[in-house]
Design a protein around this motif. Structure first.
Motif, PDB file in Angstrom:
ATOM      1  N   ARG A 406      -4.299  -8.329  -2.530  1.00 33.45           N
ATOM      2  CA  ARG A 406      -5.139  -7.430  -1.725  1.00 33.45           C
ATOM      3  C   ARG A 406      -4.919  -7.771  -0.255  1.00 33.45           C
ATOM      4  NH1 ARG A 406      -8.533 -10.960   0.270  1.00 33.45           N
ATOM      5  NH2 ARG A 406      -9.224 -12.744  -0.987  1.00 33.45           N
ATOM      6  N   PRO A 407      -5.387  -6.888   0.638  1.00 34.77           N
ATOM      7  CA  PRO A 407      -5.258  -7.236   2.058  1.00 34.77           C
ATOM      8  C   PRO A 407      -6.076  -8.482   2.363  1.00 34.77           C
ATOM      9  CG  PRO A 407      -5.858  -4.918   1.755  1.00 34.77           C
ATOM     10  CD  PRO A 407      -5.978  -5.563   0.421  1.00 34.77           C
ATOM     11  N   VAL A 408      -5.593  -9.277   3.323  1.00 36.12           N
ATOM     12  CA  VAL A 408      -6.289 -10.509   3.680  1.00 36.12           C
ATOM     13  C   VAL A 408      -6.728 -10.449   5.136  1.00 36.12           C
ATOM     14  CG1 VAL A 408      -5.177 -11.990   2.007  1.00 36.12           C
ATOM     15  CG2 VAL A 408      -4.066 -11.581   4.191  1.00 36.12           C
ATOM     16  N   SER A 409      -7.841 -11.099   5.424  1.00 41.70           N
ATOM     17  CA  SER A 409      -8.383 -11.072   6.784  1.00 41.70           C
ATOM     18  C   SER A 409      -7.849 -12.267   7.573  1.00 41.70           C
ATOM     19  CB  SER A 409      -9.906 -11.148   6.731  1.00 41.70           C
ATOM     20  OG  SER A 409     -10.286 -12.438   6.282  1.00 41.70           O
ATOM     21  N   PRO A 410      -7.804 -12.142   8.905  1.00 39.14           N
ATOM     22  CA  PRO A 410      -7.370 -13.269   9.738  1.00 39.14           C
ATOM     23  C   PRO A 410      -8.204 -14.518   9.473  1.00 39.14           C
ATOM     24  CG  PRO A 410      -7.517 -11.283  11.055  1.00 39.14           C
ATOM     25  CD  PRO A 410      -8.070 -10.937   9.699  1.00 39.14           C
ATOM     26  N   ALA A 411      -9.495 -14.320   9.185  1.00 39.13           N
ATOM     27  CA  ALA A 411     -10.353 -15.480   8.941  1.00 39.13           C
ATOM     28  C   ALA A 411      -9.893 -16.256   7.714  1.00 39.13           C
ATOM     29  CB  ALA A 411     -11.800 -15.020   8.754  1.00 39.13           C
ATOM     30  N   LEU A 469      -7.803  -2.230  -9.257  1.00 38.23           N
ATOM     31  CA  LEU A 469      -7.161  -1.370 -10.260  1.00 38.23           C
ATOM     32  C   LEU A 469      -5.683  -1.728 -10.390  1.00 38.23           C
ATOM     33  CD1 LEU A 469      -7.527   0.983 -12.213  1.00 38.23           C
ATOM     34  CD2 LEU A 469      -6.927   2.535 -10.354  1.00 38.23           C
ATOM     35  N   ALA A 470      -5.045  -1.955  -9.249  1.00 36.29           N
ATOM     36  CA  ALA A 470      -3.624  -2.306  -9.286  1.00 36.29           C
ATOM     37  C   ALA A 470      -3.405  -3.596 -10.075  1.00 36.29           C
ATOM     38  CB  ALA A 470      -3.091  -2.458  -7.861  1.00 36.29           C
ATOM     39  N   SER A 471      -4.287  -4.574  -9.855  1.00 36.10           N
ATOM     40  CA  SER A 471      -4.165  -5.831 -10.595  1.00 36.10           C
ATOM     41  C   SER A 471      -4.375  -5.601 -12.076  1.00 36.10           C
ATOM     42  CB  SER A 471      -5.201  -6.847 -10.107  1.00 36.10           C
ATOM     43  OG  SER A 471      -4.767  -7.471  -8.932  1.00 36.10           O
ATOM     44  N   ARG A 472      -5.394  -4.828 -12.416  1.00 32.79           N
ATOM     45  CA  ARG A 472      -5.648  -4.572 -13.836  1.00 32.79           C
ATOM     46  C   ARG A 472      -4.418  -3.945 -14.478  1.00 32.79           C
ATOM     47  NH1 ARG A 472     -11.597  -2.313 -15.405  1.00 32.79           N
ATOM     48  NH2 ARG A 472     -12.842  -4.013 -14.523  1.00 32.79           N
ATOM     49  N   GLU A 484       5.394  -4.576  -4.926  1.00 35.35           N
ATOM     50  CA  GLU A 484       5.142  -4.004  -3.611  1.00 35.35           C
ATOM     51  C   GLU A 484       4.731  -2.537  -3.718  1.00 35.35           C
ATOM     52  OE1 GLU A 484       4.828  -5.862  -1.054  1.00 35.35           O
ATOM     53  OE2 GLU A 484       4.214  -4.085   0.072  1.00 35.35           O
ATOM     54  N   GLU A 485       5.417  -1.790  -4.587  1.00 32.99           N
ATOM     55  CA  GLU A 485       5.116  -0.358  -4.686  1.00 32.99           C
ATOM     56  C   GLU A 485       3.666  -0.131  -5.139  1.00 32.99           C
ATOM     57  OE1 GLU A 485       8.133   1.913  -6.600  1.00 32.99           O
ATOM     58  OE2 GLU A 485       6.740   3.528  -7.129  1.00 32.99           O
ATOM     59  N   LEU A 486       3.258  -0.889  -6.117  1.00 34.78           N
ATOM     60  CA  LEU A 486       1.898  -0.741  -6.628  1.00 34.78           C
ATOM     61  C   LEU A 486       0.870  -1.128  -5.564  1.00 34.78           C
ATOM     62  CD1 LEU A 486       0.881   0.196  -9.331  1.00 34.78           C
ATOM     63  CD2 LEU A 486       0.793  -2.168 -10.089  1.00 34.78           C
ATOM     64  N   LEU A 487       1.174  -2.205  -4.855  1.00 31.46           N
ATOM     65  CA  LEU A 487       0.263  -2.653  -3.804  1.00 31.46           C
ATOM     66  C   LEU A 487       0.151  -1.587  -2.706  1.00 31.46           C
ATOM     67  CD1 LEU A 487       0.821  -6.443  -3.033  1.00 31.46           C
ATOM     68  CD2 LEU A 487      -1.251  -5.315  -3.813  1.00 31.46           C
ATOM     69  N   CYS A 489       0.553   1.636  -3.055  1.00 32.41           N
ATOM     70  CA  CYS A 489      -0.284   2.730  -3.549  1.00 32.41           C
ATOM     71  C   CYS A 489      -1.755   2.377  -3.399  1.00 32.41           C
ATOM     72  CB  CYS A 489      -0.011   3.008  -5.031  1.00 32.41           C
ATOM     73  SG  CYS A 489       1.575   3.769  -5.338  1.00 32.41           S
ATOM     74  N   ALA A 490      -2.068   1.111  -3.630  1.00 30.97           N
ATOM     75  CA  ALA A 490      -3.465   0.687  -3.473  1.00 30.97           C
ATOM     76  C   ALA A 490      -3.856   0.691  -1.998  1.00 30.97           C
ATOM     77  CB  ALA A 490      -3.655  -0.695  -4.083  1.00 30.97           C
ATOM     78  N   ASP A 491      -2.942   0.152  -1.151  1.00 36.50           N
ATOM     79  CA  ASP A 491      -3.242   0.138   0.285  1.00 36.50           C
ATOM     80  C   ASP A 491      -3.541   1.546   0.794  1.00 36.50           C
ATOM     81  OD1 ASP A 491      -0.741  -2.404   1.173  1.00 36.50           O
ATOM     82  OD2 ASP A 491      -2.834  -2.579   0.510  1.00 36.50           O
ATOM     83  N   LEU A 492      -2.718   2.513   0.342  1.00 33.21           N
ATOM     84  CA  LEU A 492      -2.863   3.887   0.829  1.00 33.21           C
ATOM     85  C   LEU A 492      -3.962   4.648   0.102  1.00 33.21           C
ATOM     86  CD1 LEU A 492       0.943   4.768   1.020  1.00 33.21           C
ATOM     87  CD2 LEU A 492      -0.584   4.318   2.935  1.00 33.21           C
TER      88      LEU A 492
END
Lengths: 804, 449
Positions: A406-411, A469-472, A484-487, A489-492
């Motif tokens: 998943r996306p990660v935060s700078p923190a 959902l992508a992980s599942r 990468e492709e699945l990720l 699709c999730a990002d978008l």
């Protein structure tokens, strides 16, 4: 953004799939007029608030509504009544009609309540990566093929699968292994394996029994690979490289024979052959050549991964002394004839064998990190050093995003970058410093667990996030992280769009990584994983050796894989008329015309004895005991894995079958008639036993037989609903006729595997809807997968009701 | 001045051992002031076993006492001639059949360190004795991390009948903790290393090791922090999973702290083996190296090593012997086979010499490890062809912290029990059982000048 469940959803999913006539929904008055008096007459005697036999107080249920609130207790009551266990003597047993009315009412009420309840997607607890998933994820994340999880403790299973969230625990031992694995994997990815010294592994699978004989054969497998003298093993090689295989022999051959021919092959490839001449060597015997401890060495280049290694005695019956009358006799001078001592047998012709294997290596392994690893790690593009100031942060961020799925935060990134930067300051190289950050990622809970966030309102159902959902999806179909492709699709945020989702599912099923579905789901559902640990009795089944064991497993694997890859109908599992055989297995099945150790697809004749998985050696062997078949085990297997009607456990105190009486006083079948004579037993056994008897022509290791000892096999049976069959083919036809039940069965299994939790009452309608859709889509495998992916419990999740 | 510990010999002890009529020299070990090498350094006891006997004519040295010539088989020990004692004439009476019929290999293996006639059975009712090394380990083992180390270079066979009706338990181990508990040897050098030093994968200098420990702690801190953040948003079931995780993290932190406090560093230059080496020579040498390291770091003081199991079928193509060992030893006088067996015997000694060399070259207190060690090399079968158990091939190497006077070939009266040797050696460690197996006295002359 999460939504609470809209009413629209309810309407769509609430319609029952199967239009079974709903039992006439009795008025609540019926409870008062019929059911309650029945209970009072027959049950309250013992199950009241004072006595509470078996901790059950049925009198406490004063209204119809209260019954509906406690399904487990009342389902059990129905079962006990149906099987005649309750009410027990001295209470007079009510008439069958009465029992039917009461149990019918209870079931009807429970079903009605199910239908009216709000759809419930259920919830899965935070799910730890199991061993398979860890290995695959590390491979996809860092390009490392090491498989460190093979040394982790065994995962616990639940509901038949080892990926069930609630059952997967994390002990300190395992945590230590995670730490150690993180270090190893990181080092391998960044620096390669280092100076790997060749090591020696000894491999000695259980061998088949060889009956010593002095009569040579003329028509036999000259490669020796399908003879009991050979050794077969599937060995996992950790590293690409060249390996030395020391074949250690055993057994003996008549003195004066030509040198022995020792054969060796990898993955069914061409046979390397070396001669071994023991003539003149030390031996305990004068009339035979002794091979104990003698060795021959072969070399082969092998890639990392699992490979089938085979060693055999080639042309076993050739080169024997002339007096044995075999093909191509020895030209050597025969030994002087000597008197045999009393009790001594002449030297056997066929006893030379492969005793064990020593695998030494790797020699000249590939040094340095693989290109794949470097590409996966260095997001900054500098594969070989020369990093700029932003590279560390960029690389760590990219890795964390992929590792945490998943996306990660700078923190989140900050402490990892700090750790690496500190190491840098202390003189570590860029790679070493980066390695620390990677290790931290690999032991972080975000990596090790698949954690799904909840909405605020307790008990509310909501869609899982696109990344969840992508992980599942990826762990369902690949047992690994999203690519990468699945990720993307999730990002978008487009993954949930029906077209996109369907396209992704199709893509993923076509991908090589879908092999994980075959191995993990197929291996556990069809239980061919269990083949590793079966131990058929060597006296009764002397031919069962590792070669047969491995071949059986491979057959079922390839069969299931074909159904997945070619998107065939799941009904092929019941009676598909094709399979995959090598010579060893073909001989076992008495199928002619299959030569050589490689597996190839074989079409099975319509009038033949084999079709589908029920008559494959793997299923037949894992559903037998070590010394004999078990119609009950096989019947149970069919009920559980084909008909979705698992039988309950036998009542406490049931005596075991007296095995010594079998074949003495009667055939197995006759012995089991005892099941039918007792009404309590008959309730379940009248379903199980006939199915098992339908397979009695296949012995404890799946070979065809027409008699069991002195009793001819009677493979006929009749089911409680009146249908009857003679022989396995007719039985399979009946099962295929019950295809809706099979569809429900495989749906339940796959849904359990996909969700990582056991199914509950509220999942019933999901299962039925999917099974219905499956029927409409010709039972195609991809249809099953797609319907599961689109289903409520896969797309959504319920907040924990018991919010503390 | 160092207090006299039990490891010092008292004059009375020496008197008991040697008989009052022998003149009593002042042995180093008796006076702390002289016992430079003995002060504070414990005595190490090691046994090395070779199976299937030897070719006696090529083993037994010519000459006696100080005037002796190392035989062909013993030649590899030439550099250590002054550090060893060749003991001829010792026997294991209880390895003979004594009415039990065949099974000399099993009896030999079982009897070597126990001196007991094992019960003939292939079933679960095995019965042997307690081995000398375990008697020592039970007495001094609590002073070290590992009471003893059992190593071997041949796989154990796990089931059934390994020699004419004797259970495999008898041939798998020479070390026995109790009459019914064998101590099977560890055959994987990687596992041995892990037992000694834990599961670190790469060799580390002390500073590097300390930094590594700090890094690990930092990683654990980071993930613990993260988990605490994570937990706030989770339901109770998920929280329980995270609790398991946190507990596991804490446990590891505790272990790391303990390990740091205890030390137990890997001595420099020692690498973790990845597994069993490819060649037999490397394998045996590696196992010996691990013993040296274990002694050096005082992780244990008692070790046994099996070159092979009794009845071993090992082949030695690297020295021109592709035949299997056991059948070869039944040479029936065939000179070619006899020659091959001698070659095997000498090869074993060559590998053993590596061990002695390492011991001698490793400093220990004021001397070397060899100065403070007593290493027994031998077999409980003398002639492999005739399965005899007297005139056993036995070597005693090392100075035993001053308790031994090596550099001699001692010939004992026929059938002197080998167990008498063990009684004496254990005595040097301050361990004094009533008897070991069939021992009847301590062995004389080991400490003579």
């Amino acid at each position: 953004m999460r939504w609470s469940l809209p009413i629209l959803f309810v309407a769509h999913l609430a319609s029952p799939a199967r239009t079974e006539p709903a039992p006439a929904s009795p008025e609540p008055a019926s409870f008062e007029t019929v059911v309650k008096p029945f209970l009072a007459r027959n049950c309250y005697l013992c199950h009241n608030d004072r006595l509470k036999n078996a901790d059950v107080d049925l009198q406490a249920y004063a209204t119809a509504a209260s019954i509906v609130r406690d399904p487990p207790t009342w389902e059990k009551a129905v079962m006990k009544m149906r099987t005649g266990q309750m009410p027990p003597p001295p209470v007079t047993r009510p008439s069958d009609a009465e029992i039917a009315t009461i149990t019918g009412w209870i079931e009807g009420e429970l079903e009605r309540a199910d239908r009216l309840a709000a759809p419930d997607p259920g919830r899965v607890t935070a799910r730890r990566l199991n061993r398979t998933e860890y290995n695959n994820t590390v491979r996809d994340l860092l390009g490392v093929k090491l498989r460190p999880a093979d040394e982790f403790p065994q995962d616990d299973s639940g509901y038949g699968f080892d990926n069930v969230a609630d059952v997967l625990s994390l002990s300190p031992v395992l945590m230590e292994k995670y730490m150690a694995a993180a270090e190893r994997v990181t080092r391998a990815a960044l620096f390669g394996l280092g100076d790997v010294q060749p090591t020696l592994v000894r491999v000695q699978p259980p061998g088949a029994r060889i009956d010593p004989s002095v009569t040579p054969l003329f028509d036999y497998d000259v490669t020796g690979l399908s003879l009991p003298n050979a050794l077969h093993v599937i060995h996992r090689f950790p590293v690409d490289g060249e390996y030395l295989f020391r074949v250690v022999l055993g057994g003996a051959r008549p003195a004066g024979s030509e040198p022995l021919q020792v054969g060796f092959s990898v993955d069914g490839g061409p046979l390397q052959v070396l001669a071994l001449d023991p003539e003149g060597g030390a031996s305990f015997f004068q009339d035979r050549q002794d091979f104990s401890g003698k060795t021959r060495e072969f070399r082969a280049k092998v890639a990392a991964g699992e490979h089938w290694i085979a060693a055999s005695i080639v042309r076993l019956y050739e080169g024997l002394p002339v007096s044995y009358g075999g093909p191509n006799p020895s030209k050597r001078p025969p030994p002087a004839p000597r008197e045999l001592k009393p009790g001594e047998e002449p030297a056997p012709a066929n006893a030379a064998r492969v005793h064990h294997l020593e695998i030494v290596g790797p020699f000249e392994p590939v040094q340095g990190p693989s290109r794949a690893s470097l590409e996966k790690i260095h997001a900054c593009g500098h594969l070989h050093g020369g990093h700029g100031p932003g590279c560390l942060r960029r690389t760590v961020t990219a890795l964390a995003r992929r590792a945490y799925r998943r996306p990660v935060s700078p923190a989140e990134i900050a402490p990892l970058v700090r750790l690496a930067a500190t190491a840098r300051k202390q003189g570590d190289s860029f790679e070493e410093a980066l390695g620390l950050a990677i290790q931290a990622i690999l032991v972080s809970p975000d990596f090790l667990f698949r954690i799904e966030k909840d909405a605020r309102a307790a008990g509310a159902a909501h869609l899982v996030s696109p990344h969840e959902l992508a992980s599942r999806l990826s762990y369902f179909l690949w047992a690994s992280m999203p690519d990468e492709e699945l990720l993307r699709c999730a990002d978008l945020r487009i993954l949930r769009q029906p077209r996109v989702l369907a396209a992704q599912v199709r893509r993923m099923l076509r991908d090589e990584k879908a092999g994980a579905l075959v191995e993990a789901f197929g291996g556990q559902w069809l239980q061919f994983r269990a083949l590793e640990s079966v131990a058929p009795d060597r006296e009764r089944f002397p031919a069962f050796d590792n070669s047969l064991r491995l071949s059986m497993r491979r057959e079922t694997e390839l069969f299931f894989e074909t159904i997945v890859r070619e998107d065939r109908s799941i009904l092929d599992l019941i009676d598909g008329r094709y399979t995959f055989l090598n010579e060893r297995l073909a001989r076992h099945y008495d199928i002619a015309g299959v030569r050589g150790p490689e597996f190839r697809r074989v079409d099975l004749p319509v009038a033949g004895r084999r079709s589908g998985v029920l008559t494959q050696g793997s299923v037949l062997t894992v559903s037998s005991y070590a010394t004999r078949t078990s119609p009950v085990l096989r019947g149970k297997w069919i009920l559980e894995n084909v008909l979705a009607a698992p039988p309950p456990d036998p009542p406490a105190g049931t005596p075991r079958l007296d095995e010594s009486k079998i074949s003495a006083s009667g055939s197995l079948r006759q012995q089991m008639e005892a099941h039918r004579r007792n009404a309590t037993c008959a309730a379940c056994h009248s379903k199980m036993d006939p199915l098992g008897f339908g397979l009695e022509n296949y012995d404890g290791v799946g070979a065809w037989r027409t008699a069991d000892g002195k009793f001819p096999i009677d493979a006929s049976g009749s089911l409680p609903d009146g249908r009857s069959f003679h022989g396995p083919e007719e039985m399979k036809a009946i099962l295929k006729g019950d295809r809706e039940a099979f569809a429900v069965c495989i749906t339940e299994k796959m849904l359990t595997y996909a969700l990582g939790r056991g199914l509950e009452r509220h999942d019933k309608r999901t299962v039925q809807a999917i099974a219905q859709r499956l029927a409409e889509r010709q039972y195609r495998f991809s249809a099953l997968v797609e319907e599961i992916v689109k289903s409520l419990p896969f797309q959504m999740r319920r907040e924990d009701r018991t919010k503390s | 001045m160092t207090p006299i510990t039990r490891k010092h010999l008292s004059r009375r002890t020496v008197l008991r051992g040697l008989g009052a009529t022998v003149a009593l020299p002042m042995l180093d070990a008796m006076t702390p002031a002289f016992a430079g090498s003995a002060a504070g350094r414990p005595v190490r006891l090691a046994f090395a076993y070779v199976p299937n006997g030897v070719i006696l004519p090529d083993w037994t040295p010519k000459g006696m006492d100080r005037e002796f010539e190392l035989s062909r088989i013993l030649k590899p020990l030439q550099p250590f001639r002054e550090d060893l004692l060749v003991l001829t004439g010792l026997a294991h009476h209880n390895a003979n059949a004594l009415g039990d019929g065949a099974g000399d290999h099993a009896r030999a293996g079982a009897c070597f360190l126990t001196g007991v006639h094992p019960r003939k059975t292939a079933g679960a009712d095995i019965q042997n004795g307690v081995s000398a090394d375990q008697i020592a380990a039970q007495a001094v083992g609590s002073e070290t991390r590992l009471p003893s180390l059992e190593l071997g270079c041949e796989e154990s066979r796990t089931v059934g009948n390994c020699d004419s009706g004797y259970s495999c338990a008898y041939t798998n181990s020479i070390s026995w903790r109790s009459p019914t508990t064998p101590m099977p040897p560890e055959t994987n050098p990687r596992s041995v290393f892990e037992r000694l030093f834990g599961i670190d994968d790469v060799p580390l200098s002390p500073e590097r090791r300390a930094r590594r420990a700090r890094e690990r702690k930092s990683i654990l801190d980071i993930v613990r922090e993260r988990t605490h953040q994570l937990v706030t948003g989770l339901g109770p079931a998920d929280r329980r999973k995270m609790d398991e995780y946190l507990y596991a993290i804490r446990e590891i932190e505790r272990r790391l702290e303990r390990a740091e406090a205890e030390g137990g560093e890997v001595p420099p230059g020692v690498e973790k083996p990845s597994g069993i080496p490819a060649t037999f020579a490397d394998y045996v040498k590696l196992m010996f190296d691990l013993q040296v390291v274990a002694f050096q770091a005082d992780l244990t003081r008692v070790a046994t090593m099996m070159f092979g199991r009794e009845g071993s079928l090992q082949t030695y193509p690297e020295i021109g012997v592709p035949d299997s060992h056991h059948p070869l030893t039944h040479h029936r006088g065939n000179p070619e086979f006899v020659e091959k067996v001698t070659r095997i015997n000498a090869y074993h000694l060559e590998l053993f010499a590596h061990f002695i060399e390492k011991l001698k070259g490793t400093p220990d207190g004021d001397g070397s490890l060899l100065d403070h060690a007593m290493v027994v090399y031998g077999s409980a079968i003398s002639d492999g062809d005739r399965h005899t158990h007297n005139d056993l091939p036995v070597l005693l190497v090392g100075r035993g912290a001053g308790g031994l006077r090596p550099g001699r070939h001692l010939v004992y009266p026929r059938d002197t029990p080998l167990t008498n040797l063990y009684l004496t050696l254990l005595d040097r460690m301050g361990v004094r059982p009533e008897s070991i197996g069939d021992s009847n006295a301590k062995l004389e002359h080991l400490a003579d000048v």
